[in-house]
Design a protein around this motif. Structure first.
Motif, PDB file in Angstrom:
ATOM      1  N   THR A   1      -0.473   2.938   7.101  1.00 17.09           N
ATOM      2  CA  THR A   1      -1.769   2.540   6.571  1.00 17.09           C
ATOM      3  C   THR A   1      -2.805   2.443   7.682  1.00 17.09           C
TER       4      THR A   1
ATOM      5  N   ARG B   1       2.594   1.652  -3.432  1.00 17.04           N
ATOM      6  CA  ARG B   1       1.616   2.030  -4.464  1.00 17.04           C
ATOM      7  C   ARG B   1       0.993   3.399  -4.197  1.00 17.04           C
ATOM      8  N   ARG B   2       0.976   3.792  -2.902  1.00 16.49           N
ATOM      9  CA  ARG B   2       0.315   5.032  -2.474  1.00 16.49           C
ATOM     10  C   ARG B   2      -1.169   5.009  -2.851  1.00 16.49           C
ATOM     11  N   MET B   3      -1.721   3.785  -2.842  1.00 23.98           N
ATOM     12  CA  MET B   3      -3.126   3.583  -3.186  1.00 23.98           C
ATOM     13  C   MET B   3      -3.693   2.480  -2.298  1.00 23.98           C
TER      14      MET B   3
ATOM     15  N   LYS C   1     -10.912   4.414   2.507  1.00 24.73           N
ATOM     16  CA  LYS C   1     -10.302   5.682   2.095  1.00 24.73           C
ATOM     17  C   LYS C   1     -10.752   6.820   3.017  1.00 24.73           C
TER      18      LYS C   1
ATOM     19  N   ALA D   1      -5.587   1.308   3.225  1.00 23.68           N
ATOM     20  CA  ALA D   1      -5.368   2.559   2.497  1.00 23.68           C
ATOM     21  C   ALA D   1      -4.218   3.313   3.147  1.00 23.68           C
TER      22      ALA D   1
ATOM     23  N   VAL E   1       0.847  -1.197   0.000  1.00 24.64           N
ATOM     24  CA  VAL E   1       0.000   0.000   0.000  1.00 24.64           C
ATOM     25  C   VAL E   1       0.879   1.242   0.000  1.00 24.64           C
TER      26      VAL E   1
END
Length: 186
Positions: free
Chosen positions: A146, A102-104, A166, A134, A99
């Motif tokens: 996260t 990916r920064r997603m 999110k 997230a 996570v």
């Protein structure tokens, strides 16, 4: 992309080019090396919101992961007799380093459906079957960690789960920013 270390061992965790900057930022904020009651309470709210037994606020340093916030109803998540801190984990354990890289958000309804993730240590050690996480991206643009949930059951997270994690990550970032303001005022 598969990467290898100097000894030729395959890395399952992604290469993290921001590890040292993130570690410095976490030290500046006093995060990443101790349990925090405020983040534990937040993790409990995350678990309740998503209806799961396990939720975490995981700060990723340059050397390890640290569960600054943890809520669990599942046996085996924390071992009080463990020789090492049960909230600390190596970088190659779990899914949160992915996570961060990916920064997603990452949605794994059934980790066994993904060969890259099915072989992770947490599948057997902690009976992880599904994951939803997230990134916590602060005002500086740094992904500090996260907010995530895991379950021993397959979970059809869907769009609602993705949107919820999110939104919860946004709330987690607000807790971090409030901590920063308190440190600056104190």
């Amino acid at each position: 992309m598969t990467t290898f270390d100097a000894a030729g061992h395959r890395h399952l965790s992604p290469v993290d080019s921001h590890a040292s900057e993130r570690a410095a930022r976490l030290r500046q904020l006093g995060l990443g090396d101790a349990a925090d009651p405020e983040f534990d309470a937040f993790a409990q709210r995350v678990a309740q919101t998503l209806g799961v037994p396990n939720a975490m606020v995981n700060f990723i340093t340059d050397t390890h992961q640290y569960l600054g916030g943890l809520f669990t109803k599942a046996a085996g998540m924390e071992d009080p007799n463990a020789e090492t801190d049960p909230r600390s984990a190596p970088m190659e354990t779990g899914y949160c380093p992915h996570v961060i890289a990916r920064r997603m958000a990452l949605v794994l309804e059934d980790v066994c459906d993904y060969p890259r993730f099915a072989g992770n240590d947490v599948v057997d050690k902690m009976n992880v079957r599904s994951y939803l996480g997230a990134p916590l991206i602060d005002r500086t643009g740094m992904a500090l960690g996260t907010v995530c949930v895991i379950d021993s059951e397959v979970r059809p997270w869907g769009r609602d789960g993705l949107n919820a994690i999110k939104a919860l990550a946004g709330e987690g970032v607000e807790l971090i920013h409030r901590r920063e303001r308190d440190l600056q005022a104190g």
